[in-house]
Scaffold this motif. Sequence first.
Motif, PDB file in Angstrom:
ATOM      1  N   ASP A  96     -82.227  37.313 -69.883  1.00  0.00           N
ATOM      2  CA  ASP A  96     -83.602  37.550 -70.698  1.00  0.00           C
ATOM      3  C   ASP A  96     -83.419  37.049 -71.965  1.00  0.00           C
ATOM      4  O   ASP A  96     -84.338  36.461 -72.835  1.00  0.00           O
ATOM      5  CB  ASP A  96     -84.967  39.059 -70.312  1.00  0.00           C
ATOM      6  N   GLU A  97     -82.786  38.115 -72.649  1.00  0.00           N
ATOM      7  CA  GLU A  97     -82.400  38.651 -74.258  1.00  0.00           C
ATOM      8  C   GLU A  97     -81.372  37.447 -74.491  1.00  0.00           C
ATOM      9  O   GLU A  97     -82.067  36.802 -75.549  1.00  0.00           O
ATOM     10  CB  GLU A  97     -80.923  39.745 -74.398  1.00  0.00           C
ATOM     11  N   ASN A  98     -81.089  36.742 -73.641  1.00  0.00           N
ATOM     12  CA  ASN A  98     -79.626  36.045 -74.335  1.00  0.00           C
ATOM     13  C   ASN A  98     -80.590  34.658 -74.056  1.00  0.00           C
ATOM     14  O   ASN A  98     -80.534  33.452 -74.981  1.00  0.00           O
ATOM     15  CB  ASN A  98     -78.284  35.342 -73.140  1.00  0.00           C
ATOM     16  N   ILE A  99     -81.919  34.773 -73.646  1.00  0.00           N
ATOM     17  CA  ILE A  99     -82.524  33.292 -74.053  1.00  0.00           C
ATOM     18  C   ILE A  99     -83.710  33.189 -74.717  1.00  0.00           C
ATOM     19  O   ILE A  99     -83.561  32.394 -75.290  1.00  0.00           O
ATOM     20  CB  ILE A  99     -83.419  33.206 -72.593  1.00  0.00           C
ATOM     21  N   ARG A 100     -83.860  34.418 -75.202  1.00  0.00           N
ATOM     22  CA  ARG A 100     -84.720  34.695 -76.404  1.00  0.00           C
ATOM     23  C   ARG A 100     -83.767  34.623 -77.846  1.00  0.00           C
ATOM     24  O   ARG A 100     -84.385  33.707 -78.519  1.00  0.00           O
ATOM     25  CB  ARG A 100     -84.921  35.827 -77.085  1.00  0.00           C
ATOM     26  N   GLU A 101     -82.302  34.605 -77.416  1.00  0.00           N
ATOM     27  CA  GLU A 101     -81.919  34.292 -79.178  1.00  0.00           C
ATOM     28  C   GLU A 101     -81.391  33.379 -79.180  1.00  0.00           C
ATOM     29  O   GLU A 101     -81.282  32.343 -79.832  1.00  0.00           O
ATOM     30  CB  GLU A 101     -79.805  35.020 -78.401  1.00  0.00           C
ATOM     31  N   ILE A 102     -81.773  32.697 -77.745  1.00  0.00           N
ATOM     32  CA  ILE A 102     -81.628  30.638 -77.470  1.00  0.00           C
ATOM     33  C   ILE A 102     -82.077  30.163 -78.831  1.00  0.00           C
ATOM     34  O   ILE A 102     -82.319  29.042 -79.330  1.00  0.00           O
ATOM     35  CB  ILE A 102     -80.852  30.299 -76.397  1.00  0.00           C
ATOM     36  N   ALA A 103     -83.425  30.365 -78.070  1.00  0.00           N
ATOM     37  CA  ALA A 103     -84.979  30.320 -78.530  1.00  0.00           C
ATOM     38  C   ALA A 103     -85.175  30.437 -80.531  1.00  0.00           C
ATOM     39  O   ALA A 103     -85.498  29.440 -80.943  1.00  0.00           O
ATOM     40  CB  ALA A 103     -85.940  31.077 -77.788  1.00  0.00           C
ATOM     41  N   GLU A 104     -84.197  31.675 -80.734  1.00  0.00           N
ATOM     42  CA  GLU A 104     -84.512  31.681 -81.938  1.00  0.00           C
ATOM     43  C   GLU A 104     -83.655  31.333 -83.306  1.00  0.00           C
ATOM     44  O   GLU A 104     -83.675  30.919 -83.715  1.00  0.00           O
ATOM     45  CB  GLU A 104     -84.267  33.755 -81.849  1.00  0.00           C
ATOM     46  N   GLN A 105     -82.676  31.118 -82.318  1.00  0.00           N
ATOM     47  CA  GLN A 105     -81.465  30.099 -82.698  1.00  0.00           C
ATOM     48  C   GLN A 105     -82.170  28.844 -83.161  1.00  0.00           C
ATOM     49  O   GLN A 105     -81.994  28.080 -83.904  1.00  0.00           O
ATOM     50  CB  GLN A 105     -80.067  30.115 -81.791  1.00  0.00           C
ATOM     51  N   TYR A 106     -82.054  28.258 -82.118  1.00  0.00           N
ATOM     52  CA  TYR A 106     -82.907  26.954 -82.072  1.00  0.00           C
ATOM     53  C   TYR A 106     -83.989  26.721 -83.247  1.00  0.00           C
ATOM     54  O   TYR A 106     -83.978  25.965 -83.713  1.00  0.00           O
ATOM     55  CB  TYR A 106     -83.158  26.297 -80.528  1.00  0.00           C
ATOM     56  N   SER A 107     -84.697  27.775 -82.914  1.00  0.00           N
ATOM     57  CA  SER A 107     -86.272  28.015 -84.080  1.00  0.00           C
ATOM     58  C   SER A 107     -85.466  27.594 -85.245  1.00  0.00           C
ATOM     59  O   SER A 107     -86.567  27.333 -86.021  1.00  0.00           O
ATOM     60  CB  SER A 107     -87.136  28.846 -83.772  1.00  0.00           C
ATOM     61  N   LEU A 108     -84.833  28.764 -85.549  1.00  0.00           N
ATOM     62  CA  LEU A 108     -83.777  28.487 -86.725  1.00  0.00           C
ATOM     63  C   LEU A 108     -83.187  27.318 -87.391  1.00  0.00           C
ATOM     64  O   LEU A 108     -83.924  27.107 -88.633  1.00  0.00           O
ATOM     65  CB  LEU A 108     -82.998  29.678 -86.648  1.00  0.00           C
ATOM     66  N   SER A 109     -82.592  26.730 -86.325  1.00  0.00           N
ATOM     67  CA  SER A 109     -81.754  25.533 -86.469  1.00  0.00           C
ATOM     68  C   SER A 109     -82.879  24.168 -87.291  1.00  0.00           C
ATOM     69  O   SER A 109     -82.646  23.267 -87.726  1.00  0.00           O
ATOM     70  CB  SER A 109     -81.564  25.099 -85.702  1.00  0.00           C
ATOM     71  N   LEU A 110     -84.050  24.577 -86.776  1.00  0.00           N
ATOM     72  CA  LEU A 110     -85.186  22.972 -86.491  1.00  0.00           C
ATOM     73  C   LEU A 110     -86.025  23.889 -87.856  1.00  0.00           C
ATOM     74  O   LEU A 110     -86.060  23.018 -88.697  1.00  0.00           O
ATOM     75  CB  LEU A 110     -86.244  23.562 -85.954  1.00  0.00           C
ATOM     76  N   GLN A 111     -85.977  24.964 -88.733  1.00  0.00           N
ATOM     77  CA  GLN A 111     -86.558  25.257 -89.654  1.00  0.00           C
ATOM     78  C   GLN A 111     -85.787  24.966 -90.465  1.00  0.00           C
ATOM     79  O   GLN A 111     -86.076  24.306 -91.228  1.00  0.00           O
ATOM     80  CB  GLN A 111     -86.721  27.085 -89.777  1.00  0.00           C
ATOM     81  N   GLU A 112     -84.075  25.083 -90.392  1.00  0.00           N
ATOM     82  CA  GLU A 112     -83.288  24.555 -91.141  1.00  0.00           C
ATOM     83  C   GLU A 112     -83.422  23.491 -91.915  1.00  0.00           C
ATOM     84  O   GLU A 112     -83.233  22.692 -92.921  1.00  0.00           O
ATOM     85  CB  GLU A 112     -81.909  24.930 -91.044  1.00  0.00           C
ATOM     86  N   GLU A 113     -83.756  22.037 -90.705  1.00  0.00           N
ATOM     87  CA  GLU A 113     -84.053  20.920 -91.173  1.00  0.00           C
ATOM     88  C   GLU A 113     -85.135  20.457 -91.543  1.00  0.00           C
ATOM     89  O   GLU A 113     -84.700  20.006 -92.527  1.00  0.00           O
ATOM     90  CB  GLU A 113     -83.880  20.141 -89.298  1.00  0.00           C
ATOM     91  N   GLY A 114     -86.091  21.504 -90.914  1.00  0.00           N
ATOM     92  CA  GLY A 114     -86.853  20.531 -91.483  1.00  0.00           C
ATOM     93  C   GLY A 114     -86.967  21.333 -93.658  1.00  0.00           C
ATOM     94  O   GLY A 114     -87.939  20.307 -94.082  1.00  0.00           O
ATOM     95  N   ASP A 115     -86.465  21.963 -93.414  1.00  0.00           N
ATOM     96  CA  ASP A 115     -86.394  23.182 -95.488  1.00  0.00           C
ATOM     97  C   ASP A 115     -85.099  21.824 -95.682  1.00  0.00           C
ATOM     98  O   ASP A 115     -85.855  21.510 -96.636  1.00  0.00           O
ATOM     99  CB  ASP A 115     -85.647  23.950 -95.418  1.00  0.00           C
ATOM    100  N   ALA A 116     -84.230  21.131 -94.895  1.00  0.00           N
ATOM    101  CA  ALA A 116     -83.527  20.051 -95.601  1.00  0.00           C
ATOM    102  C   ALA A 116     -84.345  18.864 -96.052  1.00  0.00           C
ATOM    103  O   ALA A 116     -83.999  18.391 -96.670  1.00  0.00           O
ATOM    104  CB  ALA A 116     -82.123  19.915 -94.442  1.00  0.00           C
ATOM    105  N   CYS A 117     -85.228  18.686 -94.818  1.00  0.00           N
ATOM    106  CA  CYS A 117     -85.643  17.507 -95.086  1.00  0.00           C
ATOM    107  C   CYS A 117     -86.615  17.885 -96.327  1.00  0.00           C
ATOM    108  O   CYS A 117     -87.340  16.211 -97.290  1.00  0.00           O
ATOM    109  CB  CYS A 117     -86.666  17.166 -93.891  1.00  0.00           C
ATOM    110  N   ALA A 118     -87.640  18.869 -96.401  1.00  0.00           N
ATOM    111  CA  ALA A 118     -87.935  19.031 -97.169  1.00  0.00           C
ATOM    112  C   ALA A 118     -88.227  19.099 -98.711  1.00  0.00           C
ATOM    113  O   ALA A 118     -88.004  18.436 -99.363  1.00  0.00           O
ATOM    114  CB  ALA A 118     -88.848  20.459 -97.263  1.00  0.00           C
ATOM    115  N   VAL A 119     -86.559  19.071 -98.899  1.00  0.00           N
ATOM    116  CA  VAL A 119     -86.064  19.977-100.032  1.00  0.00           C
ATOM    117  C   VAL A 119     -85.437  17.659-100.570  1.00  0.00           C
ATOM    118  O   VAL A 119     -85.937  18.016-102.034  1.00  0.00           O
ATOM    119  CB  VAL A 119     -84.699  20.208 -99.484  1.00  0.00           C
TER     120      VAL A 119
END
Length: 160
Positions: A53-76
């Motif tokens: 369960d913890e590993n699944i949460r970590e994967i979700a957080e990592q994916y969320s962070l990568s999406l956020q980084e992509e969004g930030d890069a696109c915004a810049v």
Amino acid sequence: MTQEEAINARELLLVEQRKVRQAIRILQSESIIPCAGISMAIGQYNRRLHQIDENIREIAEQYSLSLQEEGDACAVEFQMVEEAPATAPEAPVAEAPAVEAAPAVETPTAPVEETTVSVAETVAHPATPAQPGMPDLSQFTEQQIADAIVQLAMLCGVRQ
């Protein structure tokens, strides 16, 4: 982490989770005589379920962070495109010459005022309330906005 990688990692963990739950059900069945070893094995399986369960949460957080980084890069990138000067400067619009009034004719009608009409007169756009987090795009032409959207989509990986 890409969406495909996140999905694959999650699927592997879910497969393992199903296997562990099946093993716990088998160990808790009436055909197995309860003893200390069985209880310890069930405890180990329960700990592994918690880790999954913890590993699944970590994967979700990592994916969320990568999406956020992509969004930030696109915004810049979008901001950089916004700030870039237009490639073709717009030609100045010449004002129309003032219309001269015809000689006044004596008639019993109301007087008419002379006005100068400009061909380049702009139409005022209705004011829209500013939304939080939304840039004011009124200073850009529709073509500049369209070009920025296309570049933003290309940077974010959207295919035509």
